[in-house]
Design an enzyme around this catalytic site. Structure first.
Site, PDB file in Angstrom:
ATOM      1  CB  SER A 428      -0.897   0.250   0.767  1.00 42.23           C
ATOM      2  OG  SER A 428      -0.266   0.019   2.283  1.00 42.23           O
ATOM      3  CG  HIS A 449      -1.855  -1.211  -2.887  1.00 43.27           C
ATOM      4  ND1 HIS A 449      -2.788  -0.010  -2.483  1.00 43.27           N
ATOM      5  CD2 HIS A 449      -2.735  -1.267  -1.980  1.00 43.27           C
ATOM      6  CE1 HIS A 449      -3.079   0.383  -1.432  1.00 43.27           C
ATOM      7  NE2 HIS A 449      -3.312  -1.047  -0.725  1.00 43.27           N
ATOM      8  CD  GLU A 461      -3.078   2.420  -5.417  1.00 39.36           C
ATOM      9  OE1 GLU A 461      -3.355   4.112  -5.140  1.00 39.36           O
ATOM     10  OE2 GLU A 461      -2.735   1.590  -4.236  1.00 39.36           O
ATOM     11  CG  ASN A 499      -3.008   4.237   1.783  1.00 44.20           C
ATOM     12  OD1 ASN A 499      -4.533   4.156   1.947  1.00 44.20           O
ATOM     13  ND2 ASN A 499      -2.512   3.705   1.200  1.00 44.20           N
TER      14      ASN A 499
END
Length: 545
Positions: A428, A449, A461, A499
């Site tokens: 992540s 991800h 991702e 994130n």
């Protein structure tokens, strides 16, 4: 536009094949509906010599994907939206009044206006293909079904089941469709036309015996639906659930409930009128326009070339925790052979149990047949040694989020896997570029991800490191699409994309808390704004450690 319909009449049976000439899937544009009206006219003219009709798709994996979204997007006036809906309603009403049985032979996606067309048929038969599903997703676009769906569906499957389908926009798979009465029969794709012919010309299908508990429950619900007081309670509960789920930000689900209820209060013809009027009102809202833009964005990323990943058949996954087990379950269910590796036999056992529960859950939903539910688990095998990666086309590590651990695992994986295998990390936040340093050929290393829970979160991702090759990125994207996910290619930067957006959002919430704001007030403000979850609720679920 070239005619989208071909009709053939033989021995009294009319077969109408819908094959949109310029689209990969069948969609109901205004011009297509005009052509369909002419087909209905021919059926009306020849009603003396026709004993039955079948509507089937000329597309391999698609029945009808729905109405033309661009047409809805262009509606800025409620009257225009109502006019479009009334036009579609009238055409389907003519088909419904034909003096012979009309069968919808459904293979592949049957959505929106496509399902409304099928509902106007006398009978429906669907294949048990994993690509066959039925639904009314209009509320996800800020509108409501407008071709009679709010009136026909509840009368076919019952008010509660219809409201659930319409307000959530969720899909129903073949076995559940059969169970709730949405379709009359489910068959293998090879037997679709045979079953449709039998329904069009032969005796009615025998009803399957139901358990005493199910018969009792259905009888109780029918009694509730048969009284005005009972129906009022059903609609009140549906509105309460929708308001709780949408926080009042989306008017379409509530409008759909109004249309359904109106049909029961004032009769089905009045219900059609109300449905068309509400469709026009919803289609002209800014909310609908924004949701359609979101739909286009999803489609842009969800559709792509899967050919670079066509040779991938064997997956190796390292780490049997929540993420590794979830990825393994997804891979097995999407047709890949999966080897799951972990030093802990307990963790491997839990992963196998996760797959079993997921398969059983999907079987109950009607997504998998009994045969599919039997052979899907056989695709997942487990191992405690890296040698299990010897045949893997793709290796995904899903171990602890620590650089030293991931480097060690990736080095061992690269040594054990074939030289051409993709080496992917489910991280992540850690640098793919740094991880790739331990792999002899860093060009084949990328990030993949997934988000938790893997089975529900659509986004993945695809992280491109400094030495990741373009070929690796394209193959990873194609592989993600084959898993049924939406790939977004991102650079190897702290936090990647999601994130990078999420952490400042959570930090700001923490600053408000430090400044004296109450947790409950911050979360409520975010929910009222339209976020699906409060920042502190999310922090609790992610883990404050």
């Amino acid at each position: 536009m070239k005619n989208a319909f071909k009709m053939k009449i033989k021995d009294g049976l009319a077969i109408i094949t819908f094959d949109h000439p310029t689209e990969k899937v069948n969609i109901l544009t205004p011009k297509v509906m005009e052509q369909f009206a002419k087909i209905i006219g021919k059926l009306e003219d020849k009603s003396d010599e026709i004993t039955g009709a079948i509507i089937v798709s000329g597309k391999k994996q698609n029945f009808i994907a729905g109405a033309d979204i661009s047409e809805i997007e262009g509606v800025t006036d409620a009257a225009r939206g109502k006019e479009l809906a009334r036009g579609g309603q009238e055409i389907l009403a003519r088909m419904e009044k034909l003096p012979f049985t009309v069968v919808a032979a459904i293979n592949g996606a049957c959505l929106g206006g496509g399902l409304e067309l099928a509902l106007a048929c006398s009978r429906r038969v669907a294949t048990d293909s994993t690509r066959t599903f039925l639904g009314l997703p209009e509320t996800q676009l800020g509108i409501i079904p407008g071709f009679g769906g709010t009136q026909r569906l509840p009368r076919l499957v019952g008010i509660p089941e219809a409201l659930k389908m319409i307000t959530s926009g969720s899909n129903v798979y073949p076995r559940k469709a059969l169970r709730i009465g949405l379709v009359d029969e489910v068959v293998h794709p090879e037997h679709l036309m045979e079953a449709a012919r039998n329904l069009a010309a032969g005796p009615q299908p025998r009803k399957r015996k139901k358990s005493l508990v199910k018969r009792t429950r259905e009888a109780g619900m029918k009694i509730l639906e048969s009284t005005s007081f009972g129906r009022k309670k059903i609609f009140e509960r549906a509105r309460k659930e929708v308001r709780k789920r949408t926080q009042g930000h989306y008017p379409a689900p509530l409008a759909a409930i109004d249309a359904v209820e109106d049909g029961y209060l004032h009769g089905i013809d009045h219900g059609y009128e109300t449905e068309a009027g509400l469709l026009g009102e919803m289609a002209s809202t800014e909310i609908s326009k924004n949701l359609i833009r979101v739909f286009y964005l999803r489609e842009m990323f969800a559709r792509g070339d899967t050919s670079p990943a066509e040779t991938i058949s064997n997956l190796g996954i390292i780490g049997a925790g929540a993420m590794g087990g979830g990825i393994a379950t997804l891979g097995a269910q999407r047709g890949f052979k999966v080897r799951l590796i972990d030093m802990s036999t307990e963790a491997l056992g839990k992963a196998l149990d996760l797959l079993s529960k997921s398969v059983n859950r999907n079987r109950k939903k009607g997504r998998f047949t009994g045969v599919q539910a039997t052979w899907i688990p056989t695709r997942l095998t487990v191992d405690t040694q890296m040698r299990g990666l010897s045949r893997s086309d793709v290796v995904i590590e899903a171990v602890a989020e620590r650089m030293d651990v991931k480097k060690k695992v990736l080095k061992s994986a690269a040594d054990a896997a074939p030289k051409g295998a993709l080496i992917l990390s489910n991280t992540s936040s850690l640098s793919i570029t740094e991880m790739a340093e331990v792999v002899p050929t860093p060009s084949r290393v990328a990030g993949l991800h997934f988000f938790n829970p893997v089975d529900r979160m659509p986004l993945v991702e695809v992280v491109k490191g400094k030495k990741t090759s373009a070929k690796t990125v394209e193959k990873a994207k194609a592989f993600t699409l084959r898993l049924g996910k939406i790939p977004v290619v991102v650079k190897d930067r702290p936090g990647f994309l999601v994130n990078r957006l999420l952490l400042p959002y959570l930090n700001e919430a923490a600053r408000l808390l430090e400044g004296g704001a109450r947790i409950e007030d911050v979360d409520k403000a975010l929910l009222d704004f339209g976020m699906p979850m409060g920042a502190f609720i999310l922090l609790d679920q992610v883990g404050l450690d």
